[in-house]
Design an enzyme around this catalytic site. Sequence first.
Site, PDB file in Angstrom:
ATOM      1  N   PRO A 168       0.840  -1.201   0.000  1.00 50.16           N
ATOM      2  CA  PRO A 168       0.000   0.000   0.000  1.00 50.16           C
ATOM      3  C   PRO A 168       0.871   1.246   0.000  1.00 50.16           C
ATOM      4  O   PRO A 168       1.758   1.389   0.835  1.00 50.16           O
ATOM      5  CB  PRO A 168      -0.786  -0.127   1.314  1.00 50.16           C
ATOM      6  CG  PRO A 168       0.107  -0.932   2.206  1.00 50.16           C
ATOM      7  CD  PRO A 168       0.840  -1.889   1.307  1.00 50.16           C
ATOM      8  N   CYS A 172       3.713   3.144   8.689  1.00 47.49           N
ATOM      9  CA  CYS A 172       3.929   4.355   7.902  1.00 47.49           C
ATOM     10  C   CYS A 172       4.811   5.341   8.663  1.00 47.49           C
ATOM     11  O   CYS A 172       4.536   5.678   9.818  1.00 47.49           O
ATOM     12  CB  CYS A 172       2.599   5.016   7.566  1.00 47.49           C
ATOM     13  SG  CYS A 172       2.778   6.504   6.562  1.00 47.49           S
ATOM     14  N   LYS A 189       0.811  -4.422   9.485  1.00 45.63           N
ATOM     15  CA  LYS A 189       2.127  -4.139   8.926  1.00 45.63           C
ATOM     16  C   LYS A 189       2.903  -3.272   9.912  1.00 45.63           C
ATOM     17  O   LYS A 189       2.378  -2.260  10.396  1.00 45.63           O
ATOM     18  CB  LYS A 189       2.027  -3.434   7.575  1.00 45.63           C
ATOM     19  CG  LYS A 189       3.387  -3.235   6.912  1.00 45.63           C
ATOM     20  CD  LYS A 189       3.299  -2.572   5.544  1.00 45.63           C
ATOM     21  CE  LYS A 189       4.705  -2.460   4.947  1.00 45.63           C
ATOM     22  NZ  LYS A 189       4.726  -1.695   3.683  1.00 45.63           N
TER      23      LYS A 189
END
Length: 333
Positions: free
Chosen positions: A25, A110, A151
């Site tokens: 992503p 992220c 993740k």
Amino acid sequence: MTFPGPTSPFPLPFIKTDFPLFLAPMAGVTDPIFRTICKELGADVMVTEFVSAEGILQAWERNRRYTKIEESHRPIGIQLFGADGAHMGEAARIILDHEKPDFIDINFGCPVPKVVGKNGGSSLLKDLPLLASVAAGVVKAVGDRIPVTAKIRIGWDFQNLCAMDACRLLEDAGISMITIHGRTRSQQYSGAANWDIIDECARAMSVPVIGNGDIATAQAAAYVKENTAVSGVMIGRAAMENPWIFADTRYFLLHGVLPPARQPREKTDLILRHTRMALDSGHYGDELHTMRHMRSRILAYTKGFPGAKEMRSRLVRVSSLRELEELLSGLPR
């Protein structure tokens, strides 16, 4: 292919291939158009651009475009980020009431400031009890409807390498699969990914671990398959420049050699097709806004491309399809 795991509530039947290749992503990149291209070129599993749980709760209609999926993209997961387990769970339920993803993925990796500043993404690696609470909140809210995956990165910085502890907590919370990016948050995307840590975690977990970081060639993916315990790899930035990496990797894994080299025309044709698809979709607005969005994508495609260096200053200002066609016509065919 299913993954056995005594602590996993789901066997992940959506993973159909041996050693699956995931499209990572990436915000502003893995939109439905790029996902279509990567699926055609061999990506096995996909995850959408991340979406904020708070955004889902406060402005569902404005944010639901990030959760739209197409049947041809399956298996596909929708990625959420946030730092409140109850809110994350509620956002996951809203998504499941409107969409039918194959799994929900939680973003604990992220590194960008606008996400970390909201206590999302990799910021939770500094607070593992909160990370576990968020994961458990989503798993509880989703129940037996769908798998929940996560993740992470290997840690916040080199003084706080917490991947193993994070993985154990996530597994205990009911997470069905963990993807590990082999860099710390402080590294962002610099330096080298640490595959030793990824491998250690993969060997210790009962749930499958997917490795991410520096998979830029088919040979790199093959090396990881043969020398680590990961169940698959996730490919991100390399796919931006070369979405054929999925097909090349699968071919290499099957035959031990690379497929025949592609001609430059294939890449220019793909650039034009991608641009036309973006324009036809209306996803980014009118032609000018769409072309502005596509500039970074075009530059990624043409990186290292024969003859492209001289025209990069023009590519960063391209404002129409016709102008792009004229520029690309001057490249080797």
